[in-house]
Design an enzyme around this catalytic site. Structure first.
Site, short mmCIF file in Angstrom:
data_model
loop_
_atom_site.label_atom_id
_atom_site.label_comp_id
_atom_site.label_asym_id
_atom_site.label_seq_id
_atom_site.Cartn_x
_atom_site.Cartn_y
_atom_site.Cartn_z
N LYS A 114 0.84 -1.22 0.00
CA LYS A 114 0.00 0.00 0.00
C LYS A 114 0.86 1.25 0.00
O LYS A 114 0.69 2.15 -0.81
CB LYS A 114 -0.94 0.02 1.24
CG LYS A 114 -1.86 -1.17 1.33
CD LYS A 114 -2.79 -1.09 2.53
CE LYS A 114 -2.09 -1.14 3.89
NZ LYS A 114 -1.42 -2.41 4.19
N ARG A 124 11.68 -5.59 5.56
CA ARG A 124 11.45 -4.20 5.15
C ARG A 124 12.31 -3.23 5.97
O ARG A 124 12.51 -3.40 7.16
CB ARG A 124 9.98 -3.82 5.35
CG ARG A 124 9.75 -2.31 5.17
CD ARG A 124 8.32 -1.94 5.14
NE ARG A 124 7.60 -2.33 6.34
CZ ARG A 124 6.29 -2.15 6.50
NH1 ARG A 124 5.58 -1.61 5.53
NH2 ARG A 124 5.71 -2.53 7.61
N ARG A 161 11.02 -0.83 11.19
CA ARG A 161 9.85 -0.46 11.99
C ARG A 161 9.74 -1.40 13.19
O ARG A 161 9.97 -2.59 13.08
CB ARG A 161 8.59 -0.56 11.13
CG ARG A 161 7.97 0.79 10.82
CD ARG A 161 6.90 0.70 9.78
NE ARG A 161 5.73 -0.06 10.17
CZ ARG A 161 4.63 -0.17 9.45
NH1 ARG A 161 4.55 0.47 8.30
NH2 ARG A 161 3.61 -0.88 9.86
N ARG A 216 -0.42 -9.07 13.26
CA ARG A 216 -1.02 -8.14 12.29
C ARG A 216 -1.72 -8.89 11.17
O ARG A 216 -2.79 -8.49 10.70
CB ARG A 216 0.06 -7.22 11.72
CG ARG A 216 0.54 -6.17 12.73
CD ARG A 216 1.88 -5.58 12.37
NE ARG A 216 1.90 -4.92 11.09
CZ ARG A 216 3.01 -4.67 10.39
NH1 ARG A 216 4.19 -5.06 10.86
NH2 ARG A 216 2.95 -4.05 9.25
N ARG A 227 -10.16 -0.24 8.17
CA ARG A 227 -9.57 -1.54 8.46
C ARG A 227 -10.56 -2.51 9.07
O ARG A 227 -10.20 -3.62 9.42
CB ARG A 227 -8.45 -1.35 9.47
CG ARG A 227 -7.10 -1.22 8.86
CD ARG A 227 -6.15 -0.96 10.00
NE ARG A 227 -4.95 -1.71 9.85
CZ ARG A 227 -3.88 -1.24 9.24
NH1 ARG A 227 -3.88 -0.07 8.68
NH2 ARG A 227 -2.81 -1.96 9.19
P1 AP5 Z 1 4.85 -1.54 1.94
O1 AP5 Z 1 4.49 -0.77 0.73
O2 AP5 Z 1 5.56 -0.86 3.02
O3 AP5 Z 1 3.54 -2.32 2.48
P2 AP5 Z 1 2.23 -1.78 3.21
O4 AP5 Z 1 1.07 -2.44 2.54
O5 AP5 Z 1 2.23 -0.30 3.28
O6 AP5 Z 1 2.45 -2.47 4.61
P3 AP5 Z 1 2.32 -1.86 6.09
O7 AP5 Z 1 3.11 -2.77 6.98
O8 AP5 Z 1 2.63 -0.41 6.13
O9 AP5 Z 1 0.81 -2.10 6.34
P4 AP5 Z 1 0.12 -2.11 7.68
O10 AP5 Z 1 -1.28 -2.00 7.21
O11 AP5 Z 1 0.42 -3.29 8.54
O12 AP5 Z 1 0.77 -0.90 8.50
P5 AP5 Z 1 0.23 0.54 8.85
O13 AP5 Z 1 1.38 1.45 8.93
O14 AP5 Z 1 -0.91 0.88 7.99
O15 AP5 Z 1 5.70 -2.83 1.47
C1 AP5 Z 1 6.19 -3.77 2.38
C2 AP5 Z 1 7.57 -4.31 1.93
O16 AP5 Z 1 7.41 -5.05 0.73
C3 AP5 Z 1 8.61 -3.23 1.61
O17 AP5 Z 1 9.87 -3.68 1.97
C4 AP5 Z 1 8.50 -3.05 0.09
O18 AP5 Z 1 9.69 -2.57 -0.47
C5 AP5 Z 1 8.15 -4.47 -0.34
N1 AP5 Z 1 7.26 -4.52 -1.51
C6 AP5 Z 1 6.20 -3.72 -1.78
N2 AP5 Z 1 5.60 -4.08 -2.94
C7 AP5 Z 1 6.30 -5.17 -3.40
C8 AP5 Z 1 6.18 -6.01 -4.55
N3 AP5 Z 1 5.21 -5.82 -5.46
N4 AP5 Z 1 7.06 -7.01 -4.70
C9 AP5 Z 1 8.05 -7.21 -3.78
N5 AP5 Z 1 8.23 -6.45 -2.68
C10 AP5 Z 1 7.37 -5.45 -2.48
O19 AP5 Z 1 -0.35 0.30 10.33
C11 AP5 Z 1 0.52 0.02 11.41
C12 AP5 Z 1 -0.29 -0.11 12.70
O20 AP5 Z 1 -0.96 1.15 12.97
C13 AP5 Z 1 -1.42 -1.16 12.69
O21 AP5 Z 1 -0.96 -2.44 13.00
C14 AP5 Z 1 -2.37 -0.58 13.73
O22 AP5 Z 1 -1.93 -0.88 15.04
C15 AP5 Z 1 -2.26 0.93 13.51
N6 AP5 Z 1 -3.27 1.41 12.55
C16 AP5 Z 1 -3.04 1.94 11.31
N7 AP5 Z 1 -4.19 2.24 10.69
C17 AP5 Z 1 -5.19 1.88 11.55
C18 AP5 Z 1 -6.61 1.91 11.48
N8 AP5 Z 1 -7.25 2.34 10.37
N9 AP5 Z 1 -7.31 1.46 12.56
C19 AP5 Z 1 -6.69 1.04 13.66
N10 AP5 Z 1 -5.34 0.95 13.78
C20 AP5 Z 1 -4.60 1.37 12.73
MG MG Z 2 2.29 1.13 4.88
#
Ligand code: AP5
Ligand code: MG
Length: 208
Positions: free
Chosen positions: A13, A122, A152, A163, A88
């Site tokens: 994402k 990552r 992270r 997660r 989410r």
């Molecule tokens: P990356 O693009 O970083 O993936 P992402 O989908 O953004 O993953 P996140 O870990 O950020 O998602 P998340 O939803 O768990 O975390 P968030 O910060 O939202 O890519 C990942 C890796 O893969 C990288 O190394 C990249 O280079 C590689 N990659 C990407 N595309 C690729 C491809 N096509 N092929 C190969 N490699 C690839 O949330 C964190 C925490 O915040 C949650 O756990 C929760 O506690 C809280 N939170 C956030 N939003 C909410 C909400 N709406 N409600 C409640 N709690 C929330």
């Molecule tokens: Mg992200």
């Protein structure tokens, strides 16, 4: 364009959002990034969120929905926005329905059993948020801005496992939720980053 990016942790994402924001000039709103910024600044929201993020759980809906509702009122969202990591669960999706009428929900579809390696490998820039992976990034400063590249705190094996379970139980049902509304499009997130982006562009250009 009012866009939601849906996908499991590690689906890509954030990676795709950065490219979409650059190409289409659309405001990128990541709730995870907002929580991490608050945490860095030591705000009450950041301290509250930390307890949940560290356990791989969702931050309570009332906190998250309030943050998004306020953010969407800002001037840079008037022409559109792209939500990354929100909604989410169904409660958040229903709250978003009341805040705004989104045009499209783009689901980045991935094989969940491949995500552990993606996330534990990552690395992210602490300054600009650019995402890297140890398999292709040799280390050192961020290639985009020169900032420090870090891991992270929630990218450990134990927290990633939690997660992914939260995703399956609470977020995955949103695929059906938005499909039923006729708003869902899916791209194959198992392809390379460039190939995924090419698919994303095809979908977005078709609705633009
Ligand atoms: P990356 O693009 O970083 O993936 P992402 O989908 O953004 O993953 P996140 O870990 O950020 O998602 P998340 O939803 O768990 O975390 P968030 O910060 O939202 O890519 C990942 C890796 O893969 C990288 O190394 C990249 O280079 C590689 N990659 C990407 N595309 C690729 C491809 N096509 N092929 C190969 N490699 C690839 O949330 C964190 C925490 O915040 C949650 O756990 C929760 O506690 C809280 N939170 C956030 N939003 C909410 C909400 N709406 N409600 C409640 N709690 C929330
Ligand atoms: Mg992200």
């Amino acid at each position: 364009m009012k866009l939601v990016l849906l996908g499991a942790p590690g689906a890509g994402k954030g990676t795709q959002a950065a490219r979409i924001a650059e190409k289409y000039g659309i405001t990128h709103i990541s709730t995870g990034d907002i929580f991490r910024k608050n945490l860095k600044e030591g705000t009450p929201v950041g301290l509250k969120a930390k307890a949940y993020i560290d356990k791989g759980q969702l931050v309570p809906d009332e906190v998250t929905c309030e943050i998004v509702a306020e953010r969407l009122k800002e001037a840079d969202c008037r022409k559109g926005f792209m939500l990354d990591g929100f909604p989410r669960n169904v409660m958040q999706a229903e709250a978003l329905d009341k805040m705004s009428d989104v045009d499209l929900v783009l689901n980045i579809a991935v094989e969940l059993d491949k995500l552990m390696a993606r996330l534990t490998g990552r690395r992210v820039c602490a300054k600009c948020g650019e995402s890297y992976h140890v398999s292709t990034f040799a280390g050192g400063p961020c290639l985009k801005c020169g900032g420090e590249v870090i891991q992270r705190a929630d990218d450990t094996e134990e927290t990633v496992g939690k997660r992914l379970r939260v995703y399956t139980e609470q977020t995955q049902p949103l695929i059906e939720y938005y499909a039923a509304k006729g708003k869902l499009a899916s791209v194959d997130g198992m392809k390379s980053i460039d190939e995924v982006f090419a698919e994303v562009v095809r979908v977005l250009d078709a609705i633009a």
